[in-house]
Design a protein around this motif. Structure first.
Motif, PDB file in Angstrom:
ATOM      1  N   TYR A   1       0.841  -1.211   0.000  1.00 23.54           N
ATOM      2  CA  TYR A   1       0.000   0.000   0.000  1.00 23.54           C
ATOM      3  C   TYR A   1       0.871   1.254   0.000  1.00 23.54           C
ATOM      4  CZ  TYR A   1      -3.749   3.160   1.553  1.00 23.54           C
ATOM      5  OH  TYR A   1      -4.649   4.193   1.653  1.00 23.54           O
ATOM      6  N   LEU A   2       1.841   1.290   0.895  1.00 20.25           N
ATOM      7  CA  LEU A   2       2.715   2.461   0.974  1.00 20.25           C
ATOM      8  C   LEU A   2       3.577   2.611  -0.276  1.00 20.25           C
ATOM      9  CD1 LEU A   2       3.835   2.161   4.700  1.00 20.25           C
ATOM     10  CD2 LEU A   2       2.055   3.639   3.734  1.00 20.25           C
ATOM     11  N   ALA A   3       3.969   1.488  -0.878  1.00 17.24           N
ATOM     12  CA  ALA A   3       4.775   1.558  -2.104  1.00 17.24           C
ATOM     13  C   ALA A   3       3.970   2.156  -3.259  1.00 17.24           C
ATOM     14  CB  ALA A   3       5.294   0.167  -2.467  1.00 17.24           C
ATOM     15  N   ILE A   4       2.697   1.800  -3.357  1.00 18.60           N
ATOM     16  CA  ILE A   4       1.852   2.362  -4.416  1.00 18.60           C
ATOM     17  C   ILE A   4       1.683   3.864  -4.213  1.00 18.60           C
ATOM     18  CG2 ILE A   4      -0.473   2.340  -5.406  1.00 18.60           C
ATOM     19  CD1 ILE A   4       1.174  -0.027  -6.234  1.00 18.60           C
ATOM     20  N   VAL A   5       1.456   4.270  -2.977  1.00 20.74           N
ATOM     21  CA  VAL A   5       1.291   5.709  -2.702  1.00 20.74           C
ATOM     22  C   VAL A   5       2.573   6.461  -3.040  1.00 20.74           C
ATOM     23  CG1 VAL A   5       0.878   7.410  -0.885  1.00 20.74           C
ATOM     24  CG2 VAL A   5      -0.476   5.309  -0.961  1.00 20.74           C
ATOM     25  N   TRP A   6       3.706   5.899  -2.652  1.00 17.79           N
ATOM     26  CA  TRP A   6       4.988   6.563  -2.942  1.00 17.79           C
ATOM     27  C   TRP A   6       5.251   6.629  -4.444  1.00 17.79           C
ATOM     28  CZ3 TRP A   6       8.360   9.616  -0.712  1.00 17.79           C
ATOM     29  CH2 TRP A   6       9.627   9.754  -1.254  1.00 17.79           C
ATOM     30  N   ALA A   7       4.902   5.576  -5.167  1.00 24.18           N
ATOM     31  CA  ALA A   7       5.130   5.564  -6.618  1.00 24.18           C
ATOM     32  C   ALA A   7       4.278   6.614  -7.318  1.00 24.18           C
ATOM     33  CB  ALA A   7       4.836   4.175  -7.179  1.00 24.18           C
ATOM     34  N   VAL A   8       3.067   6.859  -6.813  1.00 24.35           N
ATOM     35  CA  VAL A   8       2.211   7.872  -7.437  1.00 24.35           C
ATOM     36  C   VAL A   8       2.649   9.275  -7.036  1.00 24.35           C
ATOM     37  CG1 VAL A   8      -0.156   8.751  -7.550  1.00 24.35           C
ATOM     38  CG2 VAL A   8       0.265   6.292  -7.643  1.00 24.35           C
ATOM     39  N   VAL A   9       3.010   9.473  -5.777  1.00 24.77           N
ATOM     40  CA  VAL A   9       3.422  10.803  -5.310  1.00 24.77           C
ATOM     41  C   VAL A   9       4.672  11.260  -6.038  1.00 24.77           C
ATOM     42  CG1 VAL A   9       4.296  12.077  -3.318  1.00 24.77           C
ATOM     43  CG2 VAL A   9       2.295  10.588  -3.078  1.00 24.77           C
ATOM     44  N   THR A  10       5.612  10.353  -6.267  1.00 21.34           N
ATOM     45  CA  THR A  10       6.868  10.717  -6.943  1.00 21.34           C
ATOM     46  C   THR A  10       6.763  10.702  -8.468  1.00 21.34           C
ATOM     47  OG1 THR A  10       7.600   8.408  -6.808  1.00 21.34           O
ATOM     48  CG2 THR A  10       8.235   9.876  -5.002  1.00 21.34           C
ATOM     49  N   THR A  11       5.594  10.476  -9.012  1.00 21.74           N
ATOM     50  CA  THR A  11       5.369  10.448 -10.466  1.00 21.74           C
ATOM     51  C   THR A  11       6.353   9.481 -11.136  1.00 21.74           C
ATOM     52  OG1 THR A  11       4.798  12.779 -10.239  1.00 21.74           O
ATOM     53  CG2 THR A  11       4.853  11.896 -12.464  1.00 21.74           C
TER      54      THR A  11
ATOM     55  N   PRO B   1      -7.688   5.948  -3.170  1.00 24.76           N
ATOM     56  CA  PRO B   1      -7.804   4.697  -3.931  1.00 24.76           C
ATOM     57  C   PRO B   1      -9.212   4.470  -4.474  1.00 24.76           C
ATOM     58  CG  PRO B   1      -7.899   4.207  -1.615  1.00 24.76           C
ATOM     59  CD  PRO B   1      -7.675   5.696  -1.716  1.00 24.76           C
ATOM     60  N   SER B   2      -9.375   3.413  -5.247  1.00 29.25           N
ATOM     61  CA  SER B   2     -10.657   3.096  -5.859  1.00 29.25           C
ATOM     62  C   SER B   2     -11.629   2.569  -4.806  1.00 29.25           C
ATOM     63  CB  SER B   2     -10.471   2.048  -6.965  1.00 29.25           C
ATOM     64  OG  SER B   2     -11.719   1.592  -7.430  1.00 29.25           O
ATOM     65  N   GLY B   3     -12.720   3.296  -4.606  1.00 28.62           N
ATOM     66  CA  GLY B   3     -13.715   2.853  -3.631  1.00 28.62           C
ATOM     67  C   GLY B   3     -14.475   1.622  -4.093  1.00 28.62           C
ATOM     68  N   HIS B   4     -14.735   1.503  -5.401  1.00 23.18           N
ATOM     69  CA  HIS B   4     -15.426   0.329  -5.919  1.00 23.18           C
ATOM     70  C   HIS B   4     -14.613  -0.942  -5.643  1.00 23.18           C
ATOM     71  CE1 HIS B   4     -18.180   3.005  -7.978  1.00 23.18           C
ATOM     72  NE2 HIS B   4     -18.841   1.974  -8.438  1.00 23.18           N
ATOM     73  N   THR B   5     -13.308  -0.858  -5.894  1.00 27.10           N
ATOM     74  CA  THR B   5     -12.468  -2.036  -5.688  1.00 27.10           C
ATOM     75  C   THR B   5     -12.375  -2.398  -4.210  1.00 27.10           C
ATOM     76  OG1 THR B   5     -11.176  -1.343  -7.607  1.00 27.10           O
ATOM     77  CG2 THR B   5     -10.217  -3.025  -6.180  1.00 27.10           C
ATOM     78  N   ALA B   6     -12.121  -1.413  -3.346  1.00 26.94           N
ATOM     79  CA  ALA B   6     -12.019  -1.689  -1.916  1.00 26.94           C
ATOM     80  C   ALA B   6     -13.333  -2.219  -1.360  1.00 26.94           C
ATOM     81  CB  ALA B   6     -11.600  -0.416  -1.170  1.00 26.94           C
TER      82      ALA B   6
ATOM     83  N   HIS C   1     -11.268   5.323 -13.376  1.00 24.42           N
ATOM     84  CA  HIS C   1     -10.165   5.182 -12.424  1.00 24.42           C
ATOM     85  C   HIS C   1      -8.867   4.932 -13.181  1.00 24.42           C
ATOM     86  CE1 HIS C   1     -11.828   5.297  -8.372  1.00 24.42           C
ATOM     87  NE2 HIS C   1     -12.866   4.621  -8.790  1.00 24.42           N
ATOM     88  N   TRP C   2      -7.776   5.386 -12.547  1.00 23.18           N
ATOM     89  CA  TRP C   2      -6.451   5.002 -12.999  1.00 23.18           C
ATOM     90  C   TRP C   2      -6.169   3.557 -12.583  1.00 23.18           C
ATOM     91  CZ3 TRP C   2      -4.537   8.851 -15.955  1.00 23.18           C
ATOM     92  CH2 TRP C   2      -4.884  10.162 -15.647  1.00 23.18           C
ATOM     93  N   LEU C   3      -5.202   2.953 -13.231  1.00 20.56           N
ATOM     94  CA  LEU C   3      -4.810   1.598 -12.861  1.00 20.56           C
ATOM     95  C   LEU C   3      -4.240   1.559 -11.444  1.00 20.56           C
ATOM     96  CD1 LEU C   3      -4.485  -1.355 -13.703  1.00 20.56           C
ATOM     97  CD2 LEU C   3      -2.242  -0.764 -14.656  1.00 20.56           C
ATOM     98  N   SER C   4      -3.481   2.570 -11.062  1.00 25.68           N
ATOM     99  CA  SER C   4      -2.929   2.616  -9.702  1.00 25.68           C
ATOM    100  C   SER C   4      -4.037   2.775  -8.657  1.00 25.68           C
ATOM    101  CB  SER C   4      -1.920   3.757  -9.586  1.00 25.68           C
ATOM    102  OG  SER C   4      -2.514   4.997  -9.948  1.00 25.68           O
ATOM    103  N   ASP C   5      -5.152   3.418  -9.013  1.00 28.40           N
ATOM    104  CA  ASP C   5      -6.275   3.507  -8.085  1.00 28.40           C
ATOM    105  C   ASP C   5      -6.803   2.117  -7.729  1.00 28.40           C
ATOM    106  OD1 ASP C   5      -5.980   6.207  -8.426  1.00 28.40           O
ATOM    107  OD2 ASP C   5      -7.730   6.431  -9.739  1.00 28.40           O
ATOM    108  N   VAL C   6      -6.862   1.255  -8.736  1.00 28.01           N
ATOM    109  CA  VAL C   6      -7.379  -0.098  -8.523  1.00 28.01           C
ATOM    110  C   VAL C   6      -6.420  -0.900  -7.637  1.00 28.01           C
ATOM    111  CG1 VAL C   6      -7.972  -2.250  -9.694  1.00 28.01           C
ATOM    112  CG2 VAL C   6      -8.647  -0.058 -10.676  1.00 28.01           C
ATOM    113  N   LEU C   7      -5.122  -0.785  -7.894  1.00 26.83           N
ATOM    114  CA  LEU C   7      -4.146  -1.512  -7.074  1.00 26.83           C
ATOM    115  C   LEU C   7      -4.215  -1.073  -5.613  1.00 26.83           C
ATOM    116  CD1 LEU C   7      -1.063  -1.504  -9.486  1.00 26.83           C
ATOM    117  CD2 LEU C   7      -2.714  -3.351  -9.092  1.00 26.83           C
ATOM    118  N   LEU C   8      -4.334   0.238  -5.401  1.00 25.80           N
ATOM    119  CA  LEU C   8      -4.390   0.726  -4.022  1.00 25.80           C
ATOM    120  C   LEU C   8      -5.725   0.355  -3.361  1.00 25.80           C
ATOM    121  CD1 LEU C   8      -2.587   2.350  -2.080  1.00 25.80           C
ATOM    122  CD2 LEU C   8      -3.967   4.343  -2.639  1.00 25.80           C
TER     123      LEU C   8
END
Length: 349
Positions: free
Chosen positions: A48-58, A162-167, A210-217
């Motif tokens: 979870y934290l890795a996905i957030v960091w990957a998106v924040v750092t573009t 993150p994606s609310g539908h997926t969660a 949604h973005w693909l990263s939204d679904v992963l998160l």
């Protein structure tokens, strides 16, 4: 007044149905926070934290999001668009919560426990708090509202990450696997909920919401809630105990009200000659016992017809080894019908 009595009788029938239900399991397996579950929780939190960091750092993940968005899957495969419009409903919170709550409510009825419903309520509360806070805190815009090509679109007032539908799909359908009564059912339901939630997430990517990263998160956020539920089991048990104690107090308070006086009916017993015999003395009334939490195991049966002792058919056990009485008449010397047999003298034992 009549309506209140009818409502009271219906509630009594409901409680009687719950208390005498034969399918209530003797032991309900409650998941515990084992070492294996702690390892999975830690690994999912790191993901979870890795996905957030990957998106924040573009990073490369954001570039992949933009490539999938420009690919426009809904234009590449338009023939499945109508089906996926209905399939994505499996991730909406309202319809899925109603369907799963109906199933768990039926299980609560059959098993005489409110733990399934309390577990569902706890998981949905955690979902709203954690996912909602992450959405508002990160403020990412969706593909349809993107402003700068190649940017992460963070902190712009959105609520897509993150994606609310997926969660919601992970938590709502995964709770069925969490509450499964057998290991085999738990494995099958876990696989089914994982495929369903991943399909819901990819459907949102196909529709461009949604973005693909939204679904992963979102998938990681829902899995974290399911893995953390054993930490809340003691609180769920206390809530269940409090609810049943509240029910018992309500029963005791309602039992102190004076019941309607019933007209006593004296049974008349006819002897063999047709004369009326004296009625049997009534049985002594039992003292009222206040219901407690420990008396839940007793069956509170619904009131039914009761026959007096004199109206019951005598039952003689088969194969009795009782020696014949000395004063019993032989088979050929039976008394004629309508003649009563003389009483035998009682002997002290």
């Amino acid at each position: 007044m009549r309506t209140e009595r009818n409502l009271t009788r219906r509630l009594d029938r409901v409680f009687a149905r719950l208390d005498r239900e034969p399918e209530r399991p003797a032991h309900i397996d409650v998941p515990r926070m084992s070492r294996h579950r702690v390892v999975l929780f830690s690994a999912t939190l790191a993901f979870y934290l890795a996905i957030v960091w990957a998106v924040v750092t573009t990073s490369w993940l954001v570039r992949l999001d933009w490539q999938v968005m420009f690919f426009r899957p809904y234009q590449q495969w338009p023939e499945i668009h109508a089906f996926l419009d209905y399939y994505v409903v499996l991730g909406q919170r309202g319809p899925t919560a109603v369907m799963v709550a109906a199933w768990l409510g039926w299980r609560s009825w059959r098993q005489h426990t409110v733990r399934p419903l309390l577990t569902l309520a706890t998981s949905l509360l955690l979902l709203n708090v954690t996912v909602g806070a992450a959405k508002i805190g990160m403020g990412r815009l969706g593909p349809h509202y993107a402003t700068v090509i190649g940017s992460n679109e963070m902190g712009l007032g959105g609520d897509i990450f993150p994606s609310g539908h997926t969660a919601n799909a992970v938590v709502t359908w995964g709770i069925l696997a969490y509450l499964a009564s057998t290991p085999r059912a738990r494995r099958w339901l876990s696989a089914l909920s994982a495929v369903t939630s991943l399909g819901v997430g990819l459907t949102t990517v196909y529709l461009g919401t949604h973005w693909l990263s939204d679904v992963l998160l979102g998938w990681a956020a829902g899995l974290l809630i399911l893995l953390a539920l054993p930490w809340f089991e003691p609180l769920i048990a206390k809530a269940e105990l409090w609810l049943f104690e509240l029910r018992d107090r309500w029963r005791a308070r309602r039992g102190r009200t004076a019941p309607e006086p019933a007209v006593p009916v004296t049974p008349v017993v006819l002897t063999a000659r047709g004369a009326a015999a004296e009625p049997e003395p009534p049985a002594p009334a039992r003292e009222p016992v206040s219901p407690t939490r420990a008396s839940r195991g007793l069956a509170h049966l619904a009131p039914g017809p009761h026959t007096a002792r004199s109206e019951r058919t005598p039952v003689t056990p088969a194969g009795s080894r009782r020696p014949p009485h000395a004063d019993r008449l032989p088979h050929t010397d039976r008394l004629p019908r309508g003649t009563s047999q003389p009483a035998r003298p009682l002997t002290g034992g």
